[in-house]
Design an enzyme around this catalytic site. Structure first.
Site, PDB file in Angstrom:
ATOM      1  CG  HIS A 113     -39.666 -32.214 -50.472  1.00  0.00           C
ATOM      2  ND1 HIS A 113     -40.392 -31.822 -49.366  1.00  0.00           N
ATOM      3  CD2 HIS A 113     -38.773 -31.225 -50.706  1.00  0.00           C
ATOM      4  CE1 HIS A 113     -39.969 -30.627 -48.966  1.00  0.00           C
ATOM      5  NE2 HIS A 113     -38.978 -30.246 -49.740  1.00  0.00           N
ATOM      6  N   GLY A 149     -29.773 -26.818 -44.505  1.00  0.00           N
ATOM      7  CA  GLY A 149     -30.266 -27.984 -45.233  1.00  0.00           C
ATOM      8  C   GLY A 149     -29.347 -29.187 -45.094  1.00  0.00           C
ATOM      9  CB  SER A 206     -29.663 -32.938 -41.304  1.00  0.00           C
ATOM     10  OG  SER A 206     -30.547 -33.476 -40.344  1.00  0.00           O
ATOM     11  CB  SER A 207     -27.549 -28.455 -37.661  1.00  0.00           C
ATOM     12  OG  SER A 207     -28.736 -27.687 -37.577  1.00  0.00           O
ATOM     13  N   GLY A 261     -29.363 -24.745 -40.128  1.00  0.00           N
ATOM     14  CA  GLY A 261     -30.376 -24.246 -41.055  1.00  0.00           C
ATOM     15  C   GLY A 261     -29.893 -24.171 -42.492  1.00  0.00           C
ATOM     16  CG  ASP A 263     -32.835 -34.937 -42.154  1.00  0.00           C
ATOM     17  OD1 ASP A 263     -32.707 -35.296 -43.333  1.00  0.00           O
ATOM     18  OD2 ASP A 263     -33.396 -33.880 -41.802  1.00  0.00           O
TER      19      ASP A 263
HETATM   20  P1  ADP Z   1     -31.113 -28.022 -40.318  1.00  0.00           P
HETATM   21  O1  ADP Z   1     -31.416 -29.313 -39.638  1.00  0.00           O
HETATM   22  O2  ADP Z   1     -31.277 -28.116 -41.804  1.00  0.00           O
HETATM   23  O3  ADP Z   1     -29.796 -27.445 -39.958  1.00  0.00           O
HETATM   24  P2  ADP Z   1     -33.392 -27.213 -38.774  1.00  0.00           P
HETATM   25  O4  ADP Z   1     -34.249 -26.010 -38.817  1.00  0.00           O
HETATM   26  O5  ADP Z   1     -34.038 -28.538 -38.957  1.00  0.00           O
HETATM   27  O6  ADP Z   1     -32.227 -26.973 -39.838  1.00  0.00           O
HETATM   28  O7  ADP Z   1     -32.621 -27.281 -37.381  1.00  0.00           O
HETATM   29  C1  ADP Z   1     -31.896 -26.173 -36.944  1.00  0.00           C
HETATM   30  C2  ADP Z   1     -32.182 -25.934 -35.480  1.00  0.00           C
HETATM   31  O8  ADP Z   1     -31.602 -26.987 -34.688  1.00  0.00           O
HETATM   32  C3  ADP Z   1     -31.558 -24.671 -34.938  1.00  0.00           C
HETATM   33  O9  ADP Z   1     -32.390 -23.558 -35.169  1.00  0.00           O
HETATM   34  C4  ADP Z   1     -31.399 -24.990 -33.464  1.00  0.00           C
HETATM   35  O10 ADP Z   1     -32.647 -24.834 -32.807  1.00  0.00           O
HETATM   36  C5  ADP Z   1     -31.082 -26.471 -33.481  1.00  0.00           C
HETATM   37  N1  ADP Z   1     -29.632 -26.714 -33.494  1.00  0.00           N
HETATM   38  C6  ADP Z   1     -28.913 -27.292 -34.466  1.00  0.00           C
HETATM   39  N2  ADP Z   1     -27.598 -27.376 -34.144  1.00  0.00           N
HETATM   40  C7  ADP Z   1     -27.477 -26.832 -32.918  1.00  0.00           C
HETATM   41  C8  ADP Z   1     -26.390 -26.607 -32.031  1.00  0.00           C
HETATM   42  N3  ADP Z   1     -25.133 -26.971 -32.342  1.00  0.00           N
HETATM   43  N4  ADP Z   1     -26.648 -26.014 -30.840  1.00  0.00           N
HETATM   44  C9  ADP Z   1     -27.902 -25.655 -30.519  1.00  0.00           C
HETATM   45  N5  ADP Z   1     -28.970 -25.835 -31.309  1.00  0.00           N
HETATM   46  C10 ADP Z   1     -28.782 -26.410 -32.493  1.00  0.00           C
HETATM   47 MG    MG Z   2     -33.293 -30.304 -39.692  1.00  0.00          MG
END
Ligand code: ADP
Ligand code: MG
Length: 419
Positions: A58, A152, A154-155, A150, A204
């Site tokens: 943060h 944490g 960073s997908s 989701g 990220d």
């Molecule tokens: P984090 O980055 O921590 O995983 P975020 O809320 O920032 O969480 O991002 C998650 C969102 O990114 C998911 O709800 C979706 O909308 C999108 N996302 C991530 N990975 C994929 C994937 N492999 N296919 C489709 N959407 C994805």
């Molecule tokens: Mg994210």
């Protein structure tokens, strides 16, 4: 396939380990998904990693310092141009996992559109074309990912950076160098902020593009610079254990924005570019708190987190560079306490994971990422990994929390072409 589905009823206290594909397998799976969805072979496969942040939480939006590394869990994008003027996106994801589809004309992508999962991918491509990195044009994309969504880790940045790089290679054709990485980073940040409308400070995206195997990245957001820091924990018999709490999703968007509003407000009020450059920032925040009719004690605590975390991270980078992992572990502890007590972004699941890991003899443990759920990490001896995961899983079962999942984090390479 990601195994991030949660079933609290199955939570018997045995640790569940996240399965991760090799890059070859991930790329092959994305290729066959493309073939299955579009009926022909893709032009190539690109991938970008998720990340853990070792310390400096943060503070990216506060022009602070962070020390993340890129994970071996990656998002794979198989892609080919099309002549139809549309972006077609297919992704195997969700809970339960299924193939989801989305299609949008190239010309319609922009701020606020599409504000769904596909917006991370096509938004980053749009922003890269807006930045002049390559001309706009239609694309077919197929996505496979090992980054838990989701959690944490960073997908979102992994999806943005892999998609933007695929489009850049197919339409730009120039070599991937640091200037291009910077451009793709800016585009990915813009996609998240403006297209999807989720707030991100940029940590990220930078690590997803600039990560290097065996290294963490010391990022200074005020200087807009980054330095590779060797992070050879395996050579010391140590490991970083990721503990994904699978805590139920909270309405955390408002919380993130609220923390940011305080820090932005006080920073502007003090007339500095970052709280790290302010004299006595904590005391000085009282004026802003009173003017804005918010609790001065709470505002001071928020400011204290940002100022102390930046100072702690500067120290931590020295500790890691010097190989003093005991001292670094204590810095991790300090970071978690600050995020728990002053910034108030932890949840009972994160605190439990950290407390149990410490009780098991970890050198340090802390939440990582934005908080309000997501993952915690522990720095521990390799021979403590199994017992620690078991103890955390048992504690979660006892407390009636969702089933956590575990993976050992390996510092890996940033975005690149796979095939
Ligand atoms: P984090 O980055 O921590 O995983 P975020 O809320 O920032 O969480 O991002 C998650 C969102 O990114 C998911 O709800 C979706 O909308 C999108 N996302 C991530 N990975 C994929 C994937 N492999 N296919 C489709 N959407 C994805
Ligand atoms: Mg994210």
């Amino acid at each position: 396939m990601p195994t991030s589905q949660t079933n609290a009823a199955q939570n018997a206290g045995t640790p569940r380990w996240l399965q991760t594909r090799s890059e070859e397998q991930g790329a092959a799976d994305a290729r066959s998904l493309f073939q299955q969805v579009y009926g022909y072979e893709p032009a190539g496969v690109w991938s970008a990693p998720g990340r853990v942040n070792l310390i400096g939480e943060h503070v990216d939006y506060a022009d602070g310092i962070s020390l993340p590394f890129a994970l071996s869990q990656r998002t794979y994008v198989a892609a080919a141009k099309n002549d139809d003027g549309v972006y077609r996106v297919a992704s195997r994801f969700g809970d339960p996992v299924e193939i989801v589809h989305f299609e949008i004309p190239v010309a319609e992508v922009g701020p606020g559109n599409p504000a769904n999962w596909a917006g991370y991918a096509v938004g980053a491509i749009w922003a890269a074309t807006e930045a002049g990195l390559m001309p706009a044009g239609g694309l077919n994309l197929a996505i496979e990912s090992d980054v838990p969504v989701g959690a944490g880790l960073s997908s979102s940045a992994a999806l943005e950076c892999s998609a933007a790089l695929a489009a850049f290679d197919l339409y730009g054709g120039a070599t991937l160098d640091d200037a291009v990485r910077n451009g793709l980073m800016g585009a990915s940040i813009r996609a998240e902020n403006e297209v999807v409308g989720a707030s991100t400070g940029g940590l990220d995206q930078r690590i997803s593009l600039f990560g290097q195997a065996g290294h963490a990245l010391a990022i200074d957001f005020a200087e807009d610079s980054a330095t590779q820091v060797p992070f050879d924990i395996a050579g010391r018999g140590l490991a970083i254990l990721i503990m994904n709490t699978n805590a139920p999703h909270q309405l955390n968007d408002g919380q993130y924005a609220a923390r940011r509003a305080v820090i932005d407000g006080v920073t502007a009020d003090l007339g500095v570019s970052s709280l790290r450059f302010a004299e006595e920032a904590e005391d000085a925040s009282v004026g802003w708190a009173k003017a804005n009719d918010v609790d001065p004690v709470e505002v001071a605590a928020r400011v204290r987190h940002v100022v102390s975390e930046i100072a702690r991270t500067a120290e931590a980078i020295k500790q890691v560079s010097a190989g003093d992992m005991e001292a670094f572990g204590r810095s991790m502890q300090g970071s978690h306490a600050s995020l728990r007590d002053d910034y108030e972004v932890t949840v009972p699941e994160l605190d439990t994971a950290v407390d149990v890991a410490m009780a098991q003899g970890a050198l340090g443990a802390r939440m990582t990422g934005g908080g309000f759920g997501g993952s915690a990490i522990a720095l521990l001896r390799e021979d403590q990994v199994e017992a620690t995961a078991t103890a955390v899983a048992e504690a979660f079962a006892e407390k009636g929390f969702n089933e956590p999942e575990f993976v050992v984090a390996l510092p890996s390479d940033g975005a690149h072409r796979n095939a």
